[in-house]
Design a protein around this motif. Structure first.
Motif, PDB file in Angstrom:
ATOM      1  N   VAL A 515       0.526  -1.311   0.251  1.00  0.00           N
ATOM      2  CA  VAL A 515       0.137  -0.019   0.397  1.00  0.00           C
ATOM      3  C   VAL A 515       0.495   1.508   0.265  1.00  0.00           C
ATOM      4  O   VAL A 515       2.096   0.909   0.464  1.00  0.00           O
ATOM      5  CB  VAL A 515      -0.975   0.431   1.342  1.00  0.00           C
ATOM      6  N   ALA A 516       0.699   2.544  -0.580  1.00  0.00           N
ATOM      7  CA  ALA A 516       1.087   3.533  -0.629  1.00  0.00           C
ATOM      8  C   ALA A 516       0.821   4.493   0.656  1.00  0.00           C
ATOM      9  O   ALA A 516       2.089   5.105   0.822  1.00  0.00           O
ATOM     10  CB  ALA A 516       0.618   4.373  -1.910  1.00  0.00           C
ATOM     11  N   ASP A 517       0.363   4.136   1.513  1.00  0.00           N
ATOM     12  CA  ASP A 517       0.288   4.352   2.632  1.00  0.00           C
ATOM     13  C   ASP A 517      -0.489   3.755   4.099  1.00  0.00           C
ATOM     14  O   ASP A 517      -0.857   2.789   3.253  1.00  0.00           O
ATOM     15  CB  ASP A 517      -0.355   6.166   3.216  1.00  0.00           C
ATOM     16  N   LEU A 518      -0.671   4.489   5.619  1.00  0.00           N
ATOM     17  CA  LEU A 518      -1.249   3.631   6.093  1.00  0.00           C
ATOM     18  C   LEU A 518      -2.459   4.490   6.630  1.00  0.00           C
ATOM     19  O   LEU A 518      -3.331   3.687   7.645  1.00  0.00           O
ATOM     20  CB  LEU A 518      -0.281   3.881   7.247  1.00  0.00           C
ATOM     21  N   ARG A 519      -3.339   4.985   5.849  1.00  0.00           N
ATOM     22  CA  ARG A 519      -4.883   4.693   6.056  1.00  0.00           C
ATOM     23  C   ARG A 519      -6.108   3.880   5.747  1.00  0.00           C
ATOM     24  O   ARG A 519      -5.411   2.999   5.413  1.00  0.00           O
ATOM     25  CB  ARG A 519      -5.629   5.839   4.585  1.00  0.00           C
ATOM     26  N   LEU A 520      -6.945   4.050   6.514  1.00  0.00           N
ATOM     27  CA  LEU A 520      -7.978   2.495   6.431  1.00  0.00           C
ATOM     28  C   LEU A 520      -8.030   1.847   4.542  1.00  0.00           C
ATOM     29  O   LEU A 520      -8.438   3.578   3.987  1.00  0.00           O
ATOM     30  CB  LEU A 520      -9.133   2.212   7.228  1.00  0.00           C
ATOM     31  N   PRO A 521      -7.979   1.307   4.445  1.00  0.00           N
ATOM     32  CA  PRO A 521      -8.675   0.138   3.166  1.00  0.00           C
ATOM     33  C   PRO A 521      -9.812   0.990   2.606  1.00  0.00           C
ATOM     34  O   PRO A 521     -11.051   1.636   3.201  1.00  0.00           O
ATOM     35  CB  PRO A 521      -8.650  -1.186   3.285  1.00  0.00           C
ATOM     36  N   GLY A 522      -9.821   1.354   1.392  1.00  0.00           N
ATOM     37  CA  GLY A 522     -11.209   2.165   1.109  1.00  0.00           C
ATOM     38  C   GLY A 522     -11.739   3.138   1.339  1.00  0.00           C
ATOM     39  O   GLY A 522     -10.813   4.069   1.849  1.00  0.00           O
ATOM     40  N   VAL A 523     -13.531   3.593   1.861  1.00  0.00           N
ATOM     41  CA  VAL A 523     -14.132   4.448   2.446  1.00  0.00           C
ATOM     42  C   VAL A 523     -13.833   3.262   3.617  1.00  0.00           C
ATOM     43  O   VAL A 523     -15.124   4.665   4.720  1.00  0.00           O
ATOM     44  CB  VAL A 523     -14.717   4.620   1.018  1.00  0.00           C
ATOM     45  N   GLN A 524     -13.281   3.064   3.879  1.00  0.00           N
ATOM     46  CA  GLN A 524     -13.839   2.403   5.385  1.00  0.00           C
ATOM     47  C   GLN A 524     -13.260   3.861   6.670  1.00  0.00           C
ATOM     48  O   GLN A 524     -14.039   3.908   7.964  1.00  0.00           O
ATOM     49  CB  GLN A 524     -12.784   1.594   6.157  1.00  0.00           C
ATOM     50  N   GLY A 525     -12.470   4.966   6.807  1.00  0.00           N
ATOM     51  CA  GLY A 525     -12.017   5.968   6.831  1.00  0.00           C
ATOM     52  C   GLY A 525     -13.455   6.640   7.181  1.00  0.00           C
ATOM     53  O   GLY A 525     -13.789   7.586   8.404  1.00  0.00           O
ATOM     54  N   ALA A 526     -14.188   7.169   6.650  1.00  0.00           N
ATOM     55  CA  ALA A 526     -15.091   7.734   6.567  1.00  0.00           C
ATOM     56  C   ALA A 526     -16.868   7.299   7.211  1.00  0.00           C
ATOM     57  O   ALA A 526     -17.167   7.875   7.385  1.00  0.00           O
ATOM     58  CB  ALA A 526     -15.626   7.928   4.383  1.00  0.00           C
ATOM     59  N   LEU A 527     -16.647   5.497   7.044  1.00  0.00           N
ATOM     60  CA  LEU A 527     -17.574   4.687   7.294  1.00  0.00           C
ATOM     61  C   LEU A 527     -17.570   4.914   9.202  1.00  0.00           C
ATOM     62  O   LEU A 527     -17.994   5.612   9.582  1.00  0.00           O
ATOM     63  CB  LEU A 527     -17.852   3.465   7.379  1.00  0.00           C
ATOM     64  N   LEU A 528     -16.128   5.127   9.379  1.00  0.00           N
ATOM     65  CA  LEU A 528     -15.968   5.507  10.760  1.00  0.00           C
ATOM     66  C   LEU A 528     -16.684   6.577  11.356  1.00  0.00           C
ATOM     67  O   LEU A 528     -17.086   7.084  12.468  1.00  0.00           O
ATOM     68  CB  LEU A 528     -14.638   5.371  11.137  1.00  0.00           C
ATOM     69  N   ASP A 529     -16.017   7.744  10.505  1.00  0.00           N
ATOM     70  CA  ASP A 529     -16.435   9.627  10.515  1.00  0.00           C
ATOM     71  C   ASP A 529     -17.541   9.493  10.653  1.00  0.00           C
ATOM     72  O   ASP A 529     -18.079  10.326  12.271  1.00  0.00           O
ATOM     73  CB  ASP A 529     -15.833   9.878   9.545  1.00  0.00           C
ATOM     74  N   SER A 530     -18.033   8.586  10.061  1.00  0.00           N
ATOM     75  CA  SER A 530     -19.960   8.433   9.996  1.00  0.00           C
ATOM     76  C   SER A 530     -20.599   8.324  11.364  1.00  0.00           C
ATOM     77  O   SER A 530     -21.253   8.766  11.727  1.00  0.00           O
ATOM     78  CB  SER A 530     -20.763   7.871   8.921  1.00  0.00           C
ATOM     79  N   LEU A 531     -19.729   7.071  11.590  1.00  0.00           N
ATOM     80  CA  LEU A 531     -20.462   6.181  13.318  1.00  0.00           C
ATOM     81  C   LEU A 531     -19.967   7.040  14.113  1.00  0.00           C
ATOM     82  O   LEU A 531     -21.286   7.397  15.282  1.00  0.00           O
ATOM     83  CB  LEU A 531     -19.947   5.043  13.457  1.00  0.00           C
ATOM     84  N   VAL A 532     -19.218   8.078  14.333  1.00  0.00           N
ATOM     85  CA  VAL A 532     -18.166   8.186  15.869  1.00  0.00           C
ATOM     86  C   VAL A 532     -18.937   9.922  15.942  1.00  0.00           C
ATOM     87  O   VAL A 532     -19.501  10.000  16.386  1.00  0.00           O
ATOM     88  CB  VAL A 532     -16.742   9.023  15.441  1.00  0.00           C
ATOM     89  N   ALA A 533     -19.508  10.068  14.242  1.00  0.00           N
ATOM     90  CA  ALA A 533     -20.529  11.094  14.410  1.00  0.00           C
ATOM     91  C   ALA A 533     -22.061  11.485  15.459  1.00  0.00           C
ATOM     92  O   ALA A 533     -22.055  12.793  14.887  1.00  0.00           O
ATOM     93  CB  ALA A 533     -20.448  12.147  13.119  1.00  0.00           C
ATOM     94  N   THR A 534     -22.304  10.502  15.087  1.00  0.00           N
ATOM     95  CA  THR A 534     -23.717   9.909  15.490  1.00  0.00           C
ATOM     96  C   THR A 534     -23.775  10.402  17.176  1.00  0.00           C
ATOM     97  O   THR A 534     -25.085  10.634  17.921  1.00  0.00           O
ATOM     98  CB  THR A 534     -24.056   8.757  15.432  1.00  0.00           C
ATOM     99  N   GLY A 535     -22.432   9.983  17.921  1.00  0.00           N
ATOM    100  CA  GLY A 535     -21.945  10.647  19.370  1.00  0.00           C
ATOM    101  C   GLY A 535     -22.994   9.335  19.970  1.00  0.00           C
ATOM    102  O   GLY A 535     -22.876   9.127  21.234  1.00  0.00           O
TER     103      GLY A 535
END
Length: 771
Positions: A515-535
């Motif tokens: 991999v080119a960098d160490l971000r979560l694969p695909g859009v899993q980071g965006a999914l986690l952002d959305s889940l955290v935003a729910t409170g």
């Protein structure tokens, strides 16, 4: 009839093999130097790089012609397609009988298989991957697992296992991080040696991979050139191999694909002969990584013809061409007869191969192939070991407010692409991931509970809902809305994210999946952002083959749990940690980064590799090597380690008592690090030199003594010598590389001492006074 000397088991093996070699033709000798992969896939979608370029088909007529000369190896009879184990054993026995009947000397082949995380065969136990072994910090348990793997291999007629991988992680972007034990050579060496002991105790020839430097490739690209310097190579790359040979007794080594400073490992006599055999005293066989000899011509371009490639490999010290014959067959015979390759190189390699066959009993007249009626490669005892190792390897990275364990009757939204997929538990060398992904609809052959299934079974009174949220790697965000809806209906959200193991770009982790960098694969980071935003409190569960950068969510999550492809029993193991049935005790074998860039980084850094004013980039990890939390607490007491002076050939005992001060049983991992304030060359700020896992009941205690010898402070100096220097040292006891609890200061006096191959490599420990 008089038995030929080479058949006489009463004679020394060397005398038997010398007699046999004197009777063999050139073709019969070279036949012992290659394998045949009858089931190899030639359509370009195989399990090895450039397989379609390098694999020659083997028709029935060609097979009959080949075995008429004898045969060195049979390649992966079980590892190419799903076959019932008992049927596979009988088929292998039938092939061996044909080989014995066809050849003039009646010598069977060595059958080899992959066994990185269990026997890579249908219906065989899929254990946790090596990175999980490192996380457990439990060599005796790894040894027991390997012993079980070895017995399973032997039960079906296999002689050699292509494991363990002893590459030390140097860049976590590399796809094969999941196959490694970690980023520290002492951890890799001690755990790897335990695996070798277990496999060899079952009579299986363990094959150390990949010798050497493979994991230090530029940019973490598979097979890319290695830029490791002389001291990094000597002090980081090589020690695990040396330890596995000396302490484990490995009888085979696999040459790496890569080149270092312009010399491919497969064509390097300084590595494969001078160092390995002359300096270390290795007497076993060196095998090529699959198609590695051909790569000298096709990829490295240090040979212009197949004969030149074969000559380079033989001269360097490669005894066996794997996986199938292309360079060591007729091409080599013709080159020898033309005077292009000395026949003594053939004799040298054939002698090593035949000596190993003699050790295995394959030259004995009464040898018979294994023909079991029934075979169970996934026994209850296997699964129990797989479960225990999976449970010990789960790392609780964070639990700031005590959200875990989960309440038994709570509302839980399980979200994420890894929650309901059984393959989320398995690495790329497990049979389902390695082979069955090429066969849509094929049954996995073993039971692999998903985390979703396991959590529902673990917490039967909880209300558990599920939404996938997004794919593992595809940029599809359409499922995030449903995932958010499930989370808002729950008391807690368990986000199960991570990797899909695969080969050569068909996964997010695994061989050829860099991999080119160490971000979560695909859009899993965006999914986690959305889940955290729910409170809603979010428990992040990672099922991965490498560490990923988590700084973006630090302080915003209820808890973080890391599991490195924990195997077929991984679902119940992780669910047990979430429910509290299992008290987490895993420790990080690799650092978890703060940010996706600023890499590569491992904790083995000299001062200028650490954070400082000379750069605006801070590489300090979010969670350091050795880190891991528990549901209980431990007190470290009565440290007996006064300041002391000793000679450069001295030893020192450092003792402490560890007490479980909580209300439940748990395991602590005491780690011993070395800090060398001033040395003749730059040194890592700290490096692991010892550790001890302690399992303690509530209120229980144990006293641990580390026996430090000054050999453990040695390093490679400017002249290439391994030396112990006089001067000050610090021994640091810690719960991780960054959390030091106690420091003992030593002053070494006397001359610089140069060490030989008999140096002490292990910090022995003693545990007493359990209560």
């Amino acid at each position: 009839m008089t038995t030929a000397p080479w058949r006489d088991p009463a004679l020394p093996a060397v005398a038997r093999v010398d007699d046999l070699l004197s009777r063999m033709t050139l073709e019969e000798k070279t036949a012992q130097l290659y394998g045949v992969w009858v089931g190899a896939d030639t359509d370009g979608d195989g399990v090895a790089p450039h397989q379609h370029d390098m694999t020659a088909g083997c028709s029935a007529d060609e097979w009959d012609e080949l075995i008429g000369r004898g045969l060195g190896q049979l390649t992966r009879s079980f590892g190419t397609a799903p076959v019932e184990p008992a049927l596979g054993a009988r088929a292998l026995a039938r092939a061996q009988r044909r080989i014995v009947a066809a050849g003039r000397f009646g010598i069977p082949a060595v059958a080899h298989e992959e066994c990185l995380a269990g026997f890579t065969a249908w219906r065989a136990t899929a254990y946790p991957v090596p990175l999980a072994w490192g996380a457990a910090f439990d060599p005796p348990l790894v040894e027991e697992m390997a012993r079980r793997i070895g017995h399973d291999l032997r039960s079906v007629g296999v002689h050699q296992g292509l494991a363990p991988v002893l590459d030390v992680v140097r860049d976590p972007r590399w796809g094969r991080v999941e196959e490694t034990i970690g980023e520290d050579p002492y951890l890799v060496g001690t755990v790897g040696a335990a695996y070798v002991r277990g496999l060899e105790s079952a009579g299986i020839v363990a094959t150390l991979k990949h010798f050497a430097g493979y994991a230090s490739s530029v940019g973490a690209r598979n097979l890319a050139p290695v830029r490791a310097g002389t001291r990094e190579f000597a002090d980081v790359t090589l020690p695990p191999f040396e330890m596995a040979l000396r302490e484990g007794g490995a009888r085979s080594v696999m040459a790496a694909y890569t080149e270092r400073d312009g010399v491919p490992a497969s064509a390097d006599p300084e590595l494969l002969t001078q160092l390995l055999r002359d300096d270390w005293g290795f007497t076993g066989t060196v095998v090529a990584d699959y198609f590695g000899i051909g790569f000298l011509q096709t990829l490295h371009r240090v040979a212009g013809t197949p004969a030149q490639a074969a000559h380079l490999a033989l001269e360097a010290g490669i005894d066996v061409e794997l996986p199938t014959v292309k360079y060591y067959g007729d091409t080599l015979n013709e080159a020898v007869r033309a005077g292009e390759v000395p026949e003594n190189l053939i004799d040298r390699a054939a002698r090593r191969v035949l000596l190993q066959k003699c050790e295995l009993g394959l030259l004995d007249e009464d040898w018979r192939p294994e023909t079991p009626e029934t075979v169970d490669l996934d026994s209850a005892a296997n699964r129990a070991v797989a479960r225990r190792l999976a449970e010990e390897s789960v790392v609780l990275l964070d639990n700031p407010d005590g959200l875990l364990p989960l309440s038994p009757d709570t509302r839980i939204a399980v979200v994420g692409p890894r929650a309901a997929d059984a393959l989320a538990m398995l690495g790329c060398y497990s049979f389902p991931s390695h082979v069955l992904t090429h066969l849509p609809g094929a049954e996995p052959g073993i039971e692999i509970p998903t985390l979703l299934e396991s959590l529902r079974a673990e917490l039967p009174d909880a209300k558990v809902t599920f939404a996938e949220g997004c794919p593992v790697s595809d940029p599809d965000t359409t499922g995030i809305e449903e995932a958010v809806a499930r989370a808002t209906e729950a008391d807690v959200c368990v986000a199960v994210l991570g990797d899909r193991a695969g080969l050569f770009g068909r996964g997010t982790s695994g061989e050829g999946c860099d991999v080119a960098d160490l971000r979560l694969p695909g859009v899993q980071g965006a999914l986690l952002d959305s889940l955290v935003a729910t409170g809603v409190p979010v428990v992040l569960v990672l099922l991965t083959g490498r560490p990923y950068a988590l700084g973006r969510w630090h302080g915003r999550l209820g808890a973080v749990v890391q599991a490195f492809f924990p195997g077929e029993e991984g679902g119940p193991a992780v669910a047990g940690v979430l429910s509290g049935r299992v008290n987490p005790s895993g420790r990080l074998p690799v650092s978890v980064p703060q940010v996706t860039g600023g890499q590569p980084w491992t904790y083995l850094q000299p001062p200028l590799g650490l954070a400082g004013e000379v750069s605006n980039l801070d590489p300090t990890p979010l969670y350091p090597f050795g880190h891991g939390r528990s549901y209980t607490t431990f007190a470290w007491e009565d440290v007996d380690g006064p300041e002391a002076g000793l000679g450069t050939d001295g030893s020192y005992d450092l003792s402490l008592t560890v007490r479980n001060t909580g209300d439940r049983a748990g395991a602590e991992v005491v780690q011993l690090y070395l800090h060398d304030p001033v040395a003749g060359v730059t040194r890592p700020d700290v490096r692991l030199i010892g550790y001890q896992r302690l399992e303690l009941p509530a209120g229980g205690s144990a006293r641990v003594t580390f026996h430090f010898h000054t050999d453990l402070s040695a390093f490679t100096d400017r002249g290439g010598r391994r030396v112990v220097e006089p001067g000050d040292l610090e021994l640091r006891l810690g719960t991780s590389s960054a959390d030091v609890r106690h420091t003992a200061r030593l002053s070494l006096t006397g001359p610089v001492r140069v060490l030989g191959p008999d140096r002490r490599m292990r910090c022995e420990t003693r545990v007493s006074e359990r209560a």
